[in-house]
Design a protein around this motif. Structure first.
Motif, short mmCIF file in Angstrom:
data_model
loop_
_atom_site.label_atom_id
_atom_site.label_comp_id
_atom_site.label_asym_id
_atom_site.label_seq_id
_atom_site.Cartn_x
_atom_site.Cartn_y
_atom_site.Cartn_z
N GLY A 47 0.74 -1.25 0.04
CA GLY A 47 0.18 0.13 -0.03
C GLY A 47 0.70 1.07 -0.13
N THR A 48 0.12 2.57 0.12
CA THR A 48 0.70 3.69 0.04
C THR A 48 0.39 4.47 1.31
N PHE A 49 1.41 5.03 1.98
CA PHE A 49 1.29 5.96 3.02
C PHE A 49 1.43 7.27 2.47
N SER A 50 0.57 8.29 2.90
CA SER A 50 0.81 9.68 2.36
C SER A 50 -0.04 10.53 3.47
N VAL A 51 0.40 11.95 3.50
CA VAL A 51 -0.22 12.84 4.33
C VAL A 51 -1.09 13.72 3.44
N ASN A 52 -2.14 13.93 4.11
CA ASN A 52 -3.19 14.83 3.39
C ASN A 52 -3.46 16.13 4.35
N ALA A 53 -3.58 17.27 4.02
CA ALA A 53 -3.96 18.30 5.01
C ALA A 53 -5.35 18.63 5.03
N ARG A 54 -5.81 18.77 6.12
CA ARG A 54 -7.13 19.23 6.25
C ARG A 54 -7.44 20.76 6.56
N PRO A 55 -8.10 21.38 5.72
CA PRO A 55 -8.09 22.82 6.14
C PRO A 55 -8.89 23.33 7.20
N GLU A 56 -8.77 24.64 7.95
CA GLU A 56 -9.51 24.92 8.92
C GLU A 56 -11.07 25.05 8.55
N ARG A 57 -11.77 24.85 9.42
CA ARG A 57 -13.24 24.76 9.25
C ARG A 57 -13.80 25.17 10.59
N THR A 58 -15.36 25.41 10.19
CA THR A 58 -15.99 25.99 11.19
C THR A 58 -17.04 24.83 11.79
N GLY A 59 -17.30 24.53 12.85
CA GLY A 59 -17.98 23.61 13.49
C GLY A 59 -19.14 24.05 14.49
N ARG A 60 -19.66 23.37 15.08
CA ARG A 60 -20.81 23.68 16.02
C ARG A 60 -20.66 22.68 17.31
N ASN A 61 -20.54 23.44 18.57
CA ASN A 61 -20.67 22.49 19.73
C ASN A 61 -22.14 22.33 19.73
N PRO A 62 -22.56 20.79 19.72
CA PRO A 62 -23.89 20.35 19.97
C PRO A 62 -24.56 20.64 21.26
N GLN A 63 -24.03 20.70 22.39
CA GLN A 63 -24.53 21.14 23.51
C GLN A 63 -24.90 22.66 23.65
N THR A 64 -24.00 23.52 23.11
CA THR A 64 -24.31 25.01 23.32
C THR A 64 -24.71 25.54 22.11
N LYS A 65 -24.68 24.99 21.18
CA LYS A 65 -24.77 25.56 19.64
C LYS A 65 -23.80 26.77 19.20
N GLU A 66 -22.82 26.65 20.08
CA GLU A 66 -21.82 27.93 19.76
C GLU A 66 -21.21 27.45 18.50
N THR A 67 -20.86 28.40 17.85
CA THR A 67 -19.96 28.18 16.55
C THR A 67 -18.37 28.41 16.91
N ILE A 68 -17.52 27.23 16.45
CA ILE A 68 -16.37 27.13 16.92
C ILE A 68 -15.49 26.93 15.69
N LYS A 69 -14.13 27.22 15.81
CA LYS A 69 -13.10 27.07 14.78
C LYS A 69 -12.46 25.66 15.02
N ILE A 70 -12.40 24.78 14.23
CA ILE A 70 -11.48 23.68 14.00
C ILE A 70 -10.38 24.04 13.18
N PRO A 71 -9.15 23.90 13.94
CA PRO A 71 -8.02 24.09 13.14
C PRO A 71 -7.54 23.25 12.35
N ALA A 72 -6.94 23.81 11.34
CA ALA A 72 -6.30 22.78 10.29
C ALA A 72 -5.29 21.86 10.78
N LYS A 73 -5.12 20.80 10.16
CA LYS A 73 -4.13 19.65 10.76
C LYS A 73 -3.80 18.69 9.29
N LYS A 74 -2.99 18.07 9.77
CA LYS A 74 -2.20 16.98 8.65
C LYS A 74 -2.68 15.50 9.12
N LEU A 75 -3.22 14.79 8.18
CA LEU A 75 -3.46 13.37 8.46
C LEU A 75 -2.89 12.41 7.70
#
Length: 89
Positions: A47-75
């Motif tokens: 197989g092949t191992f590689s690194v993918n970049a996940r961009p920053e995105r917005t999410g929502r806290n399901p308990q408070t309904k508050e919008t949060i920023k989810i930081p970018a990261k590599k997977l």
């Protein structure tokens, strides 16, 4: 399967001692991690191992309904090779 079981299986299959099999597995993990910082790893048939970049995105806290920023990261991504896929079918 955990790391100890994998070391035991590698030792049994290859005829290495458990200590040597652990050293080989640790070396593989270290080299893989170091290489993935700059490049991908292709093991033909496995197989092949590689690194993918996940961009920053917005999410929502399901308990408070508050919008949060989810930081970018590599997977780390793994795509199984044809030989490996055929062996597990």
């Amino acid at each position: 399967m955990n790391k100890t079981q994998l070391v035991d299986a590698i030792a049994a299959k290859s005829g290495l001692t458990k200590a040597d099999a652990k050293k080989a597995l640790d070396a593989f993990i270290d080299v893989t991690a170091e290489t993935l910082k700059n490049d991908k790893i292709q093991l033909v048939g496995f197989g092949t191992f590689s690194v993918n970049a996940r961009p920053e995105r917005t999410g929502r806290n399901p308990q408070t309904k508050e919008t949060i920023k989810i930081p970018a990261k590599k997977l780390v991504k793994f795509k199984a090779g044809a030989d490996l896929e055929s062996k597990i079918q």
